[in-house]
Design a protein around this motif. Structure first.
Motif, PDB file in Angstrom:
ATOM      1  N   LYS A 117       0.858  -1.027  -0.148  1.00  0.00           N
ATOM      2  CA  LYS A 117      -0.108  -0.036  -0.089  1.00  0.00           C
ATOM      3  C   LYS A 117       0.781   1.154   0.065  1.00  0.00           C
ATOM      4  CE  LYS A 117      -4.132  -1.963   0.561  1.00  0.00           C
ATOM      5  NZ  LYS A 117      -5.103  -1.712  -0.254  1.00  0.00           N
ATOM      6  N   ARG A 118       0.267   2.389  -0.298  1.00  0.00           N
ATOM      7  CA  ARG A 118       0.781   3.893  -0.368  1.00  0.00           C
ATOM      8  C   ARG A 118       0.388   4.652   0.913  1.00  0.00           C
ATOM      9  NH1 ARG A 118      -0.759   7.025  -3.523  1.00  0.00           N
ATOM     10  NH2 ARG A 118       1.086   8.201  -4.059  1.00  0.00           N
ATOM     11  N   GLY A 119       1.137   5.260   1.672  1.00  0.00           N
ATOM     12  CA  GLY A 119       0.864   5.927   2.934  1.00  0.00           C
ATOM     13  C   GLY A 119       1.613   6.807   3.252  1.00  0.00           C
ATOM     14  N   THR A 120       1.397   7.637   4.237  1.00  0.00           N
ATOM     15  CA  THR A 120       2.094   8.676   5.029  1.00  0.00           C
ATOM     16  C   THR A 120       1.949   8.694   6.361  1.00  0.00           C
ATOM     17  OG1 THR A 120       2.768  10.846   4.618  1.00  0.00           O
ATOM     18  CG2 THR A 120       0.339  10.554   4.948  1.00  0.00           C
ATOM     19  N   ALA A 121       2.701   9.567   7.109  1.00  0.00           N
ATOM     20  CA  ALA A 121       2.675   9.260   8.522  1.00  0.00           C
ATOM     21  C   ALA A 121       3.602  10.871   8.953  1.00  0.00           C
ATOM     22  CB  ALA A 121       3.293   8.192   9.109  1.00  0.00           C
ATOM     23  N   HIS A 122       3.595  11.070  10.207  1.00  0.00           N
ATOM     24  CA  HIS A 122       4.394  12.271  10.602  1.00  0.00           C
ATOM     25  C   HIS A 122       5.758  11.853  10.406  1.00  0.00           C
ATOM     26  CE1 HIS A 122       6.417  15.399  13.121  1.00  0.00           C
ATOM     27  NE2 HIS A 122       5.154  15.980  13.076  1.00  0.00           N
ATOM     28  N   LYS A 173       6.944   6.324  10.086  1.00  0.00           N
ATOM     29  CA  LYS A 173       7.584   6.151   8.496  1.00  0.00           C
ATOM     30  C   LYS A 173       8.155   4.869   8.459  1.00  0.00           C
ATOM     31  CE  LYS A 173      10.256   8.865   5.446  1.00  0.00           C
ATOM     32  NZ  LYS A 173      11.320  10.114   5.284  1.00  0.00           N
ATOM     33  N   SER A 174       9.318   4.773   9.307  1.00  0.00           N
ATOM     34  CA  SER A 174      10.129   3.290   9.329  1.00  0.00           C
ATOM     35  C   SER A 174       9.409   2.238   9.588  1.00  0.00           C
ATOM     36  CB  SER A 174      11.182   3.420  10.312  1.00  0.00           C
ATOM     37  OG  SER A 174      12.161   4.615  10.305  1.00  0.00           O
ATOM     38  N   VAL A 175       8.426   2.176  10.409  1.00  0.00           N
ATOM     39  CA  VAL A 175       7.496   1.000  10.669  1.00  0.00           C
ATOM     40  C   VAL A 175       6.999   0.774   9.483  1.00  0.00           C
ATOM     41  CG1 VAL A 175       5.672   0.130  11.653  1.00  0.00           C
ATOM     42  CG2 VAL A 175       7.424   1.484  12.963  1.00  0.00           C
ATOM     43  N   GLU A 206       4.935   1.452   0.824  1.00  0.00           N
ATOM     44  CA  GLU A 206       5.624   2.852  -0.029  1.00  0.00           C
ATOM     45  C   GLU A 206       5.215   4.109   0.669  1.00  0.00           C
ATOM     46  OE1 GLU A 206       5.300   5.028  -4.117  1.00  0.00           O
ATOM     47  OE2 GLU A 206       4.369   3.251  -4.052  1.00  0.00           O
ATOM     48  N   TYR A 207       6.283   4.739   1.410  1.00  0.00           N
ATOM     49  CA  TYR A 207       5.939   5.909   2.052  1.00  0.00           C
ATOM     50  C   TYR A 207       5.742   7.042   0.989  1.00  0.00           C
ATOM     51  CZ  TYR A 207       6.364   9.806   5.243  1.00  0.00           C
ATOM     52  OH  TYR A 207       6.209  10.938   5.925  1.00  0.00           O
ATOM     53  N   VAL A 208       4.944   7.629   1.204  1.00  0.00           N
ATOM     54  CA  VAL A 208       4.622   9.043   0.503  1.00  0.00           C
ATOM     55  C   VAL A 208       4.603  10.434   1.192  1.00  0.00           C
ATOM     56  CG1 VAL A 208       3.147  10.042  -1.471  1.00  0.00           C
ATOM     57  CG2 VAL A 208       3.197   7.703  -1.219  1.00  0.00           C
ATOM     58  N   ASN A 209       5.330  11.178   0.741  1.00  0.00           N
ATOM     59  CA  ASN A 209       5.470  12.514   1.583  1.00  0.00           C
ATOM     60  C   ASN A 209       4.553  13.516   1.142  1.00  0.00           C
ATOM     61  OD1 ASN A 209       6.640  14.567   3.145  1.00  0.00           O
ATOM     62  ND2 ASN A 209       8.202  15.173   1.712  1.00  0.00           N
TER      63      ASN A 209
END
Length: 199
Positions: A146-151, A157-159, A166-169
């Motif tokens: 999945k694609r996602g974001t976090a603080h 982000k690392s988790v 896939e981390y998205v800014n």
């Protein structure tokens, strides 16, 4: 007698016509959302702005935590938890929303939170998390592919990356029925994204 009967039919017709119009206008109204909130140090703004968007849309929100009663935000906001995570019946809700803040990090590996999230995903519910909240999703194993974001400074982000996401800014990321947001500044848009997904 006849005038009263005529009045009854007129009122019945008006009420029936109104009820026919309601579903088209209601959208997300009346749907149920479970808000998972840490018992201490949840992010006040994220709760308030997300809750406002849900309330304004006519959604019914229930707060769950690791305890019932009063929960305390990082800046002192107090919220009442209606039930404990262990008692949540996922089938009763249309969406699960995880509020962020430092307190939610203590729930990243919470088995009850993982069960709720997994069941919600399996049942095709909307699943959303903001700030540090996506850490719960990562450890629950629902972010693979999945694609996602976090603080960016929450550690989530690392988790997420470690669990196949896939981390998205971006402020808010929507991937199917999964919604993530990166912090307090995105809280209003996050709430609106949840509402939109439920319409």
């Amino acid at each position: 007698m006849l005038p009263n009967l005529r009045l009854f039919y007129i009122l019945f017709a008006l009420l029936f016509g109104f009820l026919l119009c309601v579903p088209a206008q209601a959208g997300a109204q009346g749907k149920k959302v479970l808000l998972i909130v840490a018992k201490r140090d949840f992010e006040d703004v994220e709760y308030s702005k997300t809750r406002k968007a849900l309330d304004d849309a006519g959604l019914q929100s229930t707060v769950a935590s690791t305890k019932t009663g009063t929960l305390k935000g990082r800046k002192g906001k107090r919220v009442t938890a209606d039930l404990e995570l262990k008692d949540v019946a996922v089938a009763d809700y249309d969406a699960v929303v995880i509020i962020g803040g430092n307190g939610i990090k203590k729930q990243w590996k919470n088995g009850d939170a993982h069960r709720i999230v997994r069941e919600a995903m399996d049942q095709g519910k909307v699943v959303a998390a903001i700030c540090a909240g996506p850490g719960v999703l990562g450890y629950a194993g629902v972010m693979q592919g999945k694609r996602g974001t976090a603080h960016p400074r929450s550690g989530a982000k690392s988790v997420m990356r470690d669990h196949g996401c896939e981390y998205v800014n971006q402020d808010v990321v929507v991937d199917g029925n999964l919604i993530t947001a990166n912090g307090p500044g995105a809280a209003a848009a996050f709430g609106e994204a949840v509402v939109k997904a439920l319409q």
